[in-house]
Design a protein around this motif. Structure first.
Motif, PDB file in Angstrom:
ATOM      1  N   GLY A  43       0.786  -1.232   0.000  1.00  0.00           N
ATOM      2  CA  GLY A  43       0.000   0.000   0.000  1.00  0.00           C
ATOM      3  C   GLY A  43       0.809   1.268   0.000  1.00  0.00           C
ATOM      4  O   GLY A  43       0.481   2.207   0.738  1.00  0.00           O
ATOM      5  N   SER A  44       1.856   1.340  -0.809  1.00  0.00           N
ATOM      6  CA  SER A  44       2.646   2.562  -0.942  1.00  0.00           C
ATOM      7  C   SER A  44       2.708   2.971  -2.409  1.00  0.00           C
ATOM      8  O   SER A  44       2.848   2.122  -3.298  1.00  0.00           O
ATOM      9  CB  SER A  44       4.073   2.357  -0.421  1.00  0.00           C
ATOM     10  N   LEU A  45       2.584   4.263  -2.626  1.00  0.00           N
ATOM     11  CA  LEU A  45       2.706   4.817  -3.964  1.00  0.00           C
ATOM     12  C   LEU A  45       3.889   5.777  -3.977  1.00  0.00           C
ATOM     13  O   LEU A  45       3.920   6.752  -3.224  1.00  0.00           O
ATOM     14  CB  LEU A  45       1.432   5.551  -4.374  1.00  0.00           C
ATOM     15  N   LEU A  46       4.862   5.502  -4.827  1.00  0.00           N
ATOM     16  CA  LEU A  46       6.012   6.373  -5.020  1.00  0.00           C
ATOM     17  C   LEU A  46       5.835   7.090  -6.337  1.00  0.00           C
ATOM     18  O   LEU A  46       5.510   6.472  -7.354  1.00  0.00           O
ATOM     19  CB  LEU A  46       7.310   5.562  -5.024  1.00  0.00           C
ATOM     20  N   SER A  47       6.050   8.399  -6.334  1.00  0.00           N
ATOM     21  CA  SER A  47       5.785   9.165  -7.542  1.00  0.00           C
ATOM     22  C   SER A  47       6.810  10.276  -7.725  1.00  0.00           C
ATOM     23  O   SER A  47       7.418  10.739  -6.757  1.00  0.00           O
ATOM     24  CB  SER A  47       4.376   9.768  -7.470  1.00  0.00           C
TER      25      SER A  47
END
Length: 352
Positions: A63-67
């Motif tokens: 559940g991690s979003l890297l952007s």
């Protein structure tokens, strides 16, 4: 791991600056849903007054979003946790969005319909199209390219050589502004490696932001859209598909009729940028003939016209319409007309 995926991972994990969840830039990169009924209009960021920018999303397990965004004055990564099934706020853009699924799958709700895009797919969303993104707890990498209207128009005018196709692709296939639609592109055959080579170069240029990169990026986008229009299946209504096929057949037929004596499949590939078997399928669908059969029909019709309306010798006519083997020409001519070229000339001219 592909070179493109490696570079995307590097962008979102090897950055020199890591932005906290509350950083103002976060809303630019991903805006979680805050209202079931509200909608957001994302404006073009005008990064260094450029006509193109990139946002890269990298979903990790847990559940991690890297952007991140390119071009950017600093190398940064924005990290945001989320729960399975979270969505971004319903939104539109004032620019066009072209997205590519580098790895995994990606889901969006577009115009109220849930759409799943797979690895290797593109989609193009017009600036008037309402949509939102699903945040799913599974590894995936997605590239979002923001295209200003100016650069999109420039790319399309330079990309399509056939005049009739310019108007059709711009209005019916890609823009579709009055319908507020999107296009889903699925790769055909082994085109993905060629596409990702272009994307890898494009990402590298956006990251370096070096002298002349705007011209290089435009050239790479022209190549990518050429591939999209020739090597990908894209979602059209049945009516639009029929119209496109007729327009394309007319273009190809006009070209063959203008070059029937020397035309080859290779000439069609170089002119229209489709694979060779596409022309056989299209001609067969429209005429019931194979490509070679269709060319033969046109050549024989030209020979008949010259026999009746010119003073050329039969040997000259045979060469003019593209045949080198006179015996073969006489054979197929007799099969079509039931007589020889000299008898047909004598019978037809005697009537006038």
């Amino acid at each position: 791991m592909s070179s493109l995926l490696q570079l995307c991972t590097q962008f979102t994990t090897g950055a020199t600056s890591h932005l906290p969840c509350e950083h103002p830039m976060g809303k630019r990169l991903v805006c979680p849903e805050y209202s079931k009924s509200g909608q957001e209009v994302k404006t073009y960021p005008f990064v260094n007054n450029d006509k193109l920018f990139l946002v890269c999303w990298n979903f990790t397990k847990g559940g991690s979003l890297l952007s991140t965004m390119k071009p950017s004055p600093i190398s940064f990564c924005y990290h945001r946790p989320f729960k399975q099934g979270d969505k971004t706020q319903l939104h539109t853009h004032d620019y066009l969005e072209l997205a590519y699924i580098v790895e995994g799958t990606f889901c969006q709700r577009i115009l109220g319909k849930d759409i799943t895009f797979s690895k290797g797919d593109f989609y193009l969303i017009d600036k008037n199209c309402m949509h939102q993104d699903y945040l799913l707890d599974q590894p995936a990498t997605v590239l979002f390219f923001g295209l200003s209207n100016d650069i999109f128009d420039e790319i399309m005018v330079e990309n399509i050589s056939a005049k009739k196709m310019i108007s059709f692709l711009q209005s019916a296939l890609l823009k579709q502004k009055s319908l507020k639609q999107y296009l889903h592109f699925k790769p055909i055959g082994d085109v993905v490696s060629q596409t990702e080579a272009c994307l890898l170069s494009l990402l590298t240029e956006l990251n370096l932001n070096d002298a002349g990169y705007r011209f290089i990026c435009k050239g790479l986008l022209i190549r990518i859209f050429r591939l999209l229009s020739t090597r990908y299946e894209f979602s059209l209504s049945s009516e639009q598909r029929r119209t496109m096929n007729w327009v394309m057949f007319e273009e190809i037929s006009d070209y063959i009729k203008g070059n029937y004596a020397t035309v080859t499949i290779g000439d069609l590939v170089n002119t229209f940028h489709f694979q060779g078997d596409y022309f056989n399928r299209l001609i067969k669908d429209r005429t019931g003939l194979t490509y070679s059969g269709y060319v033969q029909q046109i050549r024989l019709a030209a020979a008949e016209h010259l026999l009746i309306h010119s003073q050329k010798s039969i040997d000259e006519i045979i060469e003019t319409v593209g045949y080198r083997n006179k015996g073969y020409f006489y054979k197929i001519f007799a099969e079509k007309h039931g007589t020889t070229p000299s008898m047909l000339r004598r019978n037809r001219t005697s009537r006038h």
